[in-house]
Design a protein around this motif. Structure first.
Motif, PDB file in Angstrom:
ATOM      1  N   VAL A   1      -7.573  10.631  10.722  1.00 34.70           N
ATOM      2  CA  VAL A   1      -7.471   9.803  11.923  1.00 34.70           C
ATOM      3  C   VAL A   1      -6.419   8.722  11.687  1.00 34.70           C
ATOM      4  N   SER A   2      -5.379   8.724  12.501  1.00 41.60           N
ATOM      5  CA  SER A   2      -4.365   7.670  12.430  1.00 41.60           C
ATOM      6  C   SER A   2      -3.687   7.570  13.796  1.00 41.60           C
ATOM      7  N   GLY A   3      -3.317   6.347  14.160  1.00 43.75           N
ATOM      8  CA  GLY A   3      -2.672   6.121  15.437  1.00 43.75           C
ATOM      9  C   GLY A   3      -3.622   6.042  16.603  1.00 43.75           C
ATOM     10  N   THR A   4      -4.916   5.843  16.322  1.00 37.59           N
ATOM     11  CA  THR A   4      -5.951   5.830  17.351  1.00 37.59           C
ATOM     12  C   THR A   4      -6.500   4.420  17.552  1.00 37.59           C
ATOM     13  N   VAL A   5      -6.739   4.053  18.806  1.00 40.89           N
ATOM     14  CA  VAL A   5      -7.452   2.818  19.118  1.00 40.89           C
ATOM     15  C   VAL A   5      -8.814   3.214  19.684  1.00 40.89           C
ATOM     16  N   LEU A   6      -9.844   2.928  18.907  1.00 36.24           N
ATOM     17  CA  LEU A   6     -11.212   3.317  19.255  1.00 36.24           C
ATOM     18  C   LEU A   6     -11.858   2.207  20.076  1.00 36.24           C
ATOM     19  N   ARG A   7     -12.238   2.527  21.302  1.00 32.56           N
ATOM     20  CA  ARG A   7     -12.837   1.547  22.192  1.00 32.56           C
ATOM     21  C   ARG A   7     -14.338   1.454  21.927  1.00 32.56           C
TER      22      ARG A   7
ATOM     23  N   MET B   1       0.795  -1.225   0.000  1.00 32.00           N
ATOM     24  CA  MET B   1       0.000   0.000   0.000  1.00 32.00           C
ATOM     25  C   MET B   1       0.830   1.278   0.000  1.00 32.00           C
ATOM     26  N   SER B   2       2.015   1.253   0.579  1.00 33.45           N
ATOM     27  CA  SER B   2       2.786   2.490   0.772  1.00 33.45           C
ATOM     28  C   SER B   2       3.087   3.169  -0.560  1.00 33.45           C
ATOM     29  N   THR B   3       2.800   4.449  -0.633  1.00 36.69           N
ATOM     30  CA  THR B   3       3.034   5.174  -1.885  1.00 36.69           C
ATOM     31  C   THR B   3       4.512   5.246  -2.233  1.00 36.69           C
ATOM     32  N   ASP B   4       5.388   5.238  -1.233  1.00 39.92           N
ATOM     33  CA  ASP B   4       6.815   5.299  -1.546  1.00 39.92           C
ATOM     34  C   ASP B   4       7.377   3.945  -1.977  1.00 39.92           C
ATOM     35  N   ARG B   5       6.524   2.914  -1.984  1.00 35.63           N
ATOM     36  CA  ARG B   5       6.908   1.604  -2.511  1.00 35.63           C
ATOM     37  C   ARG B   5       6.105   1.262  -3.768  1.00 35.63           C
ATOM     38  N   GLY B   6       5.440   2.267  -4.332  1.00 36.81           N
ATOM     39  CA  GLY B   6       4.682   2.068  -5.553  1.00 36.81           C
ATOM     40  C   GLY B   6       3.216   1.759  -5.358  1.00 36.81           C
TER      41      GLY B   6
ATOM     42  N   LEU C   1       3.213   2.017  13.939  1.00 38.15           N
ATOM     43  CA  LEU C   1       3.103   1.898  12.488  1.00 38.15           C
ATOM     44  C   LEU C   1       2.388   3.098  11.885  1.00 38.15           C
ATOM     45  N   ALA C   2       1.449   3.679  12.612  1.00 43.16           N
ATOM     46  CA  ALA C   2       0.785   4.892  12.120  1.00 43.16           C
ATOM     47  C   ALA C   2       1.795   5.997  11.872  1.00 43.16           C
ATOM     48  N   LYS C   3       2.739   6.145  12.779  1.00 39.29           N
ATOM     49  CA  LYS C   3       3.787   7.160  12.590  1.00 39.29           C
ATOM     50  C   LYS C   3       4.710   6.783  11.434  1.00 39.29           C
ATOM     51  N   GLU C   4       5.020   5.506  11.340  1.00 42.01           N
ATOM     52  CA  GLU C   4       5.943   5.038  10.308  1.00 42.01           C
ATOM     53  C   GLU C   4       5.375   5.219   8.905  1.00 42.01           C
ATOM     54  N   LEU C   5       4.065   5.072   8.764  1.00 40.16           N
ATOM     55  CA  LEU C   5       3.449   5.106   7.431  1.00 40.16           C
ATOM     56  C   LEU C   5       2.708   6.405   7.130  1.00 40.16           C
ATOM     57  N   ALA C   6       2.758   7.367   8.044  1.00 42.36           N
ATOM     58  CA  ALA C   6       1.977   8.599   7.870  1.00 42.36           C
ATOM     59  C   ALA C   6       2.329   9.339   6.592  1.00 42.36           C
ATOM     60  N   ALA C   7       3.589   9.329   6.219  1.00 44.22           N
ATOM     61  CA  ALA C   7       4.011  10.034   5.009  1.00 44.22           C
ATOM     62  C   ALA C   7       3.941   9.155   3.769  1.00 44.22           C
ATOM     63  N   SER C   8       3.429   7.937   3.932  1.00 46.84           N
ATOM     64  CA  SER C   8       3.376   6.980   2.824  1.00 46.84           C
ATOM     65  C   SER C   8       1.954   6.684   2.373  1.00 46.84           C
ATOM     66  N   GLY C   9       1.005   7.533   2.803  1.00 46.63           N
ATOM     67  CA  GLY C   9      -0.370   7.398   2.337  1.00 46.63           C
ATOM     68  C   GLY C   9      -1.164   6.295   2.993  1.00 46.63           C
ATOM     69  N   VAL C  10      -0.704   5.791   4.128  1.00 48.35           N
ATOM     70  CA  VAL C  10      -1.401   4.691   4.805  1.00 48.35           C
ATOM     71  C   VAL C  10      -1.732   5.101   6.238  1.00 48.35           C
TER      72      VAL C  10
END
Length: 246
Positions: free
Chosen positions: A235-241, A125-130, A169-178
């Protein structure tokens, strides 16, 4: 514009099956991952197709990397969504009385399986991986913060790991469109309790829930669908209870 394509692990029953149905109603094509019950998976696929979307079942053990690869290598195309839902408790009791093989299985399915599925999703899915970008939702549990003493602390520990996976992972992929988020159900009326050898557990412990009743799978699925969709675009990096106040 093509329909989103979402992989749902543990999609043949319980919260997974309800999520597949809700995704199909929202216009998602779906890959229904399942471990053993091919007939149940086929029924879920047929129900999804009746909503007008494409659907396929894929048998996979999420703790096996080759199986995870097959979930994402589908004739329907490249997935843009993942619901890492596969899970089990397998045993009820004190950790000291829980067999090591049960502990290992619970950790493998609930934590390693989520990690491997998220890893593969990041690759495709990551945009920086195509990739075209996408969204991931991991199904955690209220047990991650409650600890589940005298029931399954090994499961609670695995789900706490899932919560950490979501945040990192939310932080890791934030700039990769995921985007990466989680949903943490509480007590839900599914077969997971019978699978752990205590089919009556749900009714016995319902008094713990402030709302006074267990949840239903159809009450968890909309949260997953929302987190995958455009209305949750920031919304990213959130755990919704979703746990009735538990």
């Amino acid at each position: 514009m093509p329909a989103p394509l979402t992989v749902v692990t543990g999609g043949s029953r319980g919260i997974g099956a309800a999520t597949v149905a809700a995704l199909a109603r929202a216009g998602h094509d779906v890959v229904v991952g399942y471990r053993a019950d091919a007939d149940a998976a086929a029924r879920v696929v047929a129900d999804a197709e009746s909503a007008g979307v494409r659907a396929v079942a894929a048998r996979a053990d999420v703790a096996e990397p080759d199986d995870v690869d097959r979930l994402f290598d589908t004739e329907l195309g490249t997935p843009t969504g993942l619901v890492a839902n596969a899970g089990l408790t397998a045993h009820l009791g004190d950790l000291a009385d829980t067999p090591v093989d049960v502990v290992r299985t619970v950790l493998d399915v609930n934590l390693l399986g989520a990690v491997l599925c998220c890893r593969r999703a990041a690759q495709v899915m990551s945009t920086d991986r195509g990739g075209a970008g996408g969204a991931i939702v991991c199904v955690s549990s209220s047990a991650a913060t409650l600890g589940s003493a005298h029931e399954y602390v090994h499961y609670a520990a695995a789900k706490a790991g899932v919560d950490a996976l979501v945040v990192g992972l939310a932080k890791e992929l934030a700039a990769s469109g995921v985007r990466v988020n989680g949903v943490a159900p509480g007590l839900v009326r599914t077969g997971i309790h019978a699978g752990a050898g205590d089919a009556g557990r749900l009714d016995r412990v319902t008094a713990r829930v402030p709302m006074g009743r267990p949840g239903e799978p159809d009450e968890i699925a909309p949260a997953v669908v929302w987190l995958l969709g455009p209305d949750a675009g920031y919304v990213s990096g959130t755990v919704l209870r979703v746990a009735g106040g538990l």
